[in-house]
Scaffold this motif. Structure first.
Motif, mmCIF file in Angstrom:
data_model
loop_
_atom_site.group_PDB
_atom_site.id
_atom_site.type_symbol
_atom_site.label_atom_id
_atom_site.label_comp_id
_atom_site.label_asym_id
_atom_site.label_seq_id
_atom_site.Cartn_x
_atom_site.Cartn_y
_atom_site.Cartn_z
ATOM 1 N N PHE A 114 2.808 2.097 -12.800
ATOM 2 C CA PHE A 114 3.031 3.130 -13.802
ATOM 3 C C PHE A 114 3.879 2.560 -14.940
ATOM 4 N N VAL A 115 3.340 2.549 -16.154
ATOM 5 C CA VAL A 115 4.097 2.058 -17.310
ATOM 6 C C VAL A 115 4.782 3.239 -17.987
ATOM 7 N N THR A 116 6.054 3.095 -18.304
ATOM 8 C CA THR A 116 6.761 4.176 -18.985
ATOM 9 C C THR A 116 7.863 3.610 -19.869
ATOM 10 N N HIS A 117 8.338 4.426 -20.817
ATOM 11 C CA HIS A 117 9.491 4.069 -21.638
ATOM 12 C C HIS A 117 10.713 4.873 -21.230
ATOM 13 N N SER A 118 10.549 5.777 -20.262
ATOM 14 C CA SER A 118 11.640 6.668 -19.906
ATOM 15 C C SER A 118 12.304 6.225 -18.604
ATOM 16 N N ILE A 119 13.605 5.975 -18.666
ATOM 17 C CA ILE A 119 14.335 5.517 -17.475
ATOM 18 C C ILE A 119 14.319 6.592 -16.383
ATOM 19 N N PRO A 120 14.681 7.867 -16.694
ATOM 20 C CA PRO A 120 14.665 8.877 -15.621
ATOM 21 C C PRO A 120 13.281 9.048 -14.996
ATOM 22 N N GLU A 121 12.239 8.961 -15.819
ATOM 23 C CA GLU A 121 10.883 9.097 -15.284
ATOM 24 C C GLU A 121 10.591 7.981 -14.289
ATOM 25 N N ALA A 122 10.938 6.744 -14.684
ATOM 26 C CA ALA A 122 10.702 5.597 -13.811
ATOM 27 C C ALA A 122 11.447 5.767 -12.488
ATOM 28 N N VAL A 123 12.720 6.171 -12.578
ATOM 29 C CA VAL A 123 13.536 6.269 -11.367
ATOM 30 C C VAL A 123 13.062 7.420 -10.483
ATOM 31 N N TYR A 124 12.732 8.549 -11.087
ATOM 32 C CA TYR A 124 12.299 9.714 -10.315
ATOM 33 C C TYR A 124 11.024 9.401 -9.520
ATOM 34 N N LEU A 125 10.095 8.672 -10.161
ATOM 35 C CA LEU A 125 8.786 8.473 -9.544
ATOM 36 C C LEU A 125 8.741 7.318 -8.544
ATOM 37 N N LEU B 219 -3.706 2.944 -11.819
ATOM 38 C CA LEU B 219 -3.034 2.214 -12.893
ATOM 39 C C LEU B 219 -2.835 3.172 -14.058
ATOM 40 N N MET B 220 -1.575 3.373 -14.469
ATOM 41 C CA MET B 220 -1.313 4.391 -15.496
ATOM 42 C C MET B 220 -0.435 3.812 -16.599
ATOM 43 N N ASP B 221 -0.932 3.891 -17.831
ATOM 44 C CA ASP B 221 -0.210 3.352 -18.983
ATOM 45 C C ASP B 221 0.367 4.495 -19.816
ATOM 46 N N GLU B 222 1.635 4.764 -19.655
ATOM 47 C CA GLU B 222 2.320 5.849 -20.377
ATOM 48 C C GLU B 222 1.500 7.141 -20.410
ATOM 49 N N PRO B 223 1.078 7.630 -19.251
ATOM 50 C CA PRO B 223 0.169 8.779 -19.278
ATOM 51 C C PRO B 223 0.845 10.063 -19.750
ATOM 52 N N PRO C 222 0.839 -1.203 0.000
ATOM 53 C CA PRO C 222 0.000 0.000 0.000
ATOM 54 C C PRO C 222 0.873 1.253 0.000
ATOM 55 N N GLY C 223 0.514 2.221 -0.837
ATOM 56 C CA GLY C 223 1.258 3.476 -0.904
ATOM 57 C C GLY C 223 2.531 3.393 -1.722
ATOM 58 N N GLU C 224 2.830 2.216 -2.252
ATOM 59 C CA GLU C 224 4.074 2.065 -3.012
ATOM 60 C C GLU C 224 3.893 2.525 -4.457
ATOM 61 N N PHE C 225 4.964 3.067 -5.038
ATOM 62 C CA PHE C 225 4.963 3.492 -6.437
ATOM 63 C C PHE C 225 5.865 2.550 -7.215
ATOM 64 N N VAL C 226 5.286 1.778 -8.151
ATOM 65 C CA VAL C 226 6.052 0.806 -8.924
ATOM 66 C C VAL C 226 5.932 1.132 -10.411
ATOM 67 N N SER C 227 7.088 1.205 -11.094
ATOM 68 C CA SER C 227 7.064 1.435 -12.540
ATOM 69 C C SER C 227 7.373 0.143 -13.275
ATOM 70 N N LEU C 228 6.754 -0.009 -14.458
ATOM 71 C CA LEU C 228 7.078 -1.119 -15.353
ATOM 72 C C LEU C 228 7.812 -0.538 -16.545
ATOM 73 N N ILE C 229 8.992 -1.079 -16.843
ATOM 74 C CA ILE C 229 9.753 -0.591 -17.996
ATOM 75 C C ILE C 229 10.262 -1.783 -18.772
#
Ligand code: ATP
Ligand code: MG
Lengths: 266, 267
Positions: free
Chosen positions: A193-204, A160-164, A33-40
């Motif tokens: 959170f799905v993203t293609h950007s490495i800095p975005e994934a790491v920052y969030l 749930l966010m797909d490359e928003p 709960p409360g965790e932010f996980v990115s898929l890259i």
């Protein structure tokens, strides 16, 4: 109880036919709960498929997904999550406020309560003056913020966010990233959170899940060691760069084993 | 701002129209064309004023036929498209048939219909108009009901929405611009169908039959005066359907149509 619990999840499209696709095999992932996980991961590795399985917009071929301790289907019926796509998906015949009210309408909320919540959400994404505008009167970035406000309208514990932010320019994108984090701090939501950007994934993220294609699977989960609240200064932080390097290394491993494209290294 | 756009939109076609009529007049006078060949606009206008009561009466007859057919055809077209969008298999059965029926010159049906009703009945003409309008509305509205954005449908599923909610909140609003596009095509078509239907017998009371009978009697200028009435009727139908579109579509219909589908997927 974890926000999302995925065990031995698999998804096969067109099983048995000539164009069978093993989109996902043997996925195990637990999100607190409360965790932010990115898929890259490279294009076609099954990020969107994984998100749709969590959202119960697709049925798994094998394994199971639970959300807040319920089956994914029950969680969908209870509107336990909010979802945002790469396309804002606003209804162009509805005003901005009416777009945000739609999920509440379907939950059977009464009019005054709906309106109050919509205005509260617009305040949150700093678009309070645009309640009565139509989507086509807004810029792409503003439309995306409305879509996020709509996803948050039911105060979901899971987002749930797909490359928003895929369609946004770099400046707006960084601004939206900070906005999203501050919203999540206030609501305490977990995010996938799905993203293609490495800095975005790491920052969030608290954790970045690195995936590889054919068949889609998790190759590494990178823990991002950034301490405390993330601000613009975080982008100059050593831990931020360490996270970027770690994710890039993990993706390079993917790239060595397979010729893949589609990762933005910026 | 508004008056300027009015100036830009209305002035050029108005100037062109007036120029065209002036040229017509000049050609007829200059080459001394015989009235049975081509009547000058001044003569047509004179006949139009002289016969105004008769032309107005004929316009009412044809206009009523067109209006009734337009309304009934639109209602049936909308209802049928709702049914087809609900039942996919039925749609697969009916759509090819509808296209095939639409391809034959269905005016010939008037002759058949005329035999089924009393000689003075207006019903066959109204049925003809209904049929023409029905297909135009059916094809367009069915498209609007089915060609919805996949993201919209996924969003509605994520809100645990029922099929009925998806129909009411996504498919129907999505189809509204398609309906008005259909009506803008169907309105002038209904007028034309009402005229042409009059050529297949029945009462000699509408614009179409008056045009035919005046030409047969070599009253060329009078026939042209009836044609003018027919033009004005068609124009009135088109203008009213365009105005309705503006009223019924929030934020301006055509503007939305321009930014709509592209923006929907693009962003
Ligand atoms: N509905 C479907 N039917 C058949 N195959 C599908 C379907 N949806 C996805 N796939 C396949 O599953 C695989 C994973 O697709 P998915 O959309 O999850 O990839 P992704 O990681 O989101 O890619 P991208 O980064 O390009 O968005 C792809 O090979 C795709 O072709
Ligand atoms: Mg995807």
């Amino acid at each position: 109880m974890s926000a999302v619990e995925i065990s031995s999840l698999g998804k096969v499209f067109n099983a048995g036919s000539a164009n069978q696709v093993d989109a996902l095999v043997d996925i195990d992932l637990s999100i607190a709960p409360g965790e932010f996980v990115s898929l890259i991961g490279p294009s076609g590795c099954g990020k969107s498929t994984l998100l749709r399985l969590i959202a119960n917009l697709l049925e798994p071929t094998s394994g199971s997904v639970t959300v807040n301790g319920k089956s994914a289907k029950q969680a969908r019926l209870d509107q336990d999550y909010g979802m945002a796509f790469q396309q804002s998906g606003l209804f162009e015949w509805r005003t901005v406020a009416k777009n945000i009210e739609l999920p509440l309408e379907l939950k059977g909320w009464e009019k005054a309560k709906r309106r109050a919540r919509a205005l509260e959400m617009l305040e949150l994404v700093k678009l309070a003056d645009f309640a009565e505008h139509y989507p086509w009167q807004l810029s792409g970035g503003m439309q995306q913020r409305v879509a996020i406000a709509r996803a948050l309208a039911v105060h979901p514990q899971l987002l749930l966010m797909d490359e928003p932010f895929g369609a946004l320019d770099e400046m707006t994108r960084e601004h939206m990233q900070s906005e999203l984090l501050s919203i999540c701090r206030r609501t305490g939501s977990s995010v996938v959170f799905v993203t293609h950007s490495i800095p975005e994934a790491v920052y969030l993220s608290n954790r970045v899940v690195v995936m590889s294609p054919r068949p889609g699977r998790i190759t590494k989960i990178v823990d991002v060691g950034i301490e405390g609240e993330r601000t613009d200064a975080t982008r100059d932080n050593a831990a931020f760069f360490a996270g970027i390097t770690a994710v890039r290394e993990a993706l390079r491993g993917v790239e060595m084993s397979d010729h893949v494209r589609g990762i933005e290294d910026r | 701002m508004k008056s300027r756009s009015l100036l830009r939109n209305v002035l050029p076609p108005a100037v062109f129209g007036i120029g065209f009529i002036a040229l017509w007049e000049l050609v007829v006078k200059g080459f001394d064309l015989k009235p049975y060949f081509l009547a000058p606009p001044s003569k047509i206008w004179q006949k139009f004023i002289q016969n105004f009561d008769l032309i107005w009466g004929a316009t009412k007859v044809s206009g009523t036929n067109a209006l009734i057919g337009l309304l009934v055809g639109a209602v049936f077209g909308i209802l049928m498209s709702l049914v087809l969008s609900r039942y996919r298999t039925l749609s697969d059965l009916v759509t090819p048939l509808a296209i095939a029926l639409n391809a034959i010159p269905i005016f010939v049906l008037v002759a058949v219909l005329n035999n089924m009703f009393a000689i003075t009945s207006e019903v066959p003409r109204r049925i003809m108009v209904t049929l023409v309008v029905y297909f135009i509305v059916l094809v367009n509205v069915a498209k609007g009901l089915t060609q919805v954005s996949p993201t919209h449908v996924e969003l509605m599923k994520s809100y645990a929405a029922s099929e009925v909610s998806i129909l009411r909140k996504v498919r129907v609003p999505n189809a509204v611009p398609y309906l008005f596009t259909a009506l803008k095509i169907a309105a002038p078509a209904s007028v034309i169908t009402a005229f042409v239907s009059e050529y297949f017998g029945g009462s000699q009371n509408g614009l179409g039959s008056r045009i035919a009978s005046n030409i047969a009697n070599s009253k060329n200028a009078v026939a042209w005066a009836y044609v003018l009435g027919a033009c004005l009727l068609g124009l009135a139908f088109y203008v009213i359907s365009s105005l309705l579109e503006g009223v019924a579509t929030p934020g301006g219909g055509s503007k939305r149509a321009e930014t709509g589908p592209g923006a929907r997927r693009g962003n």
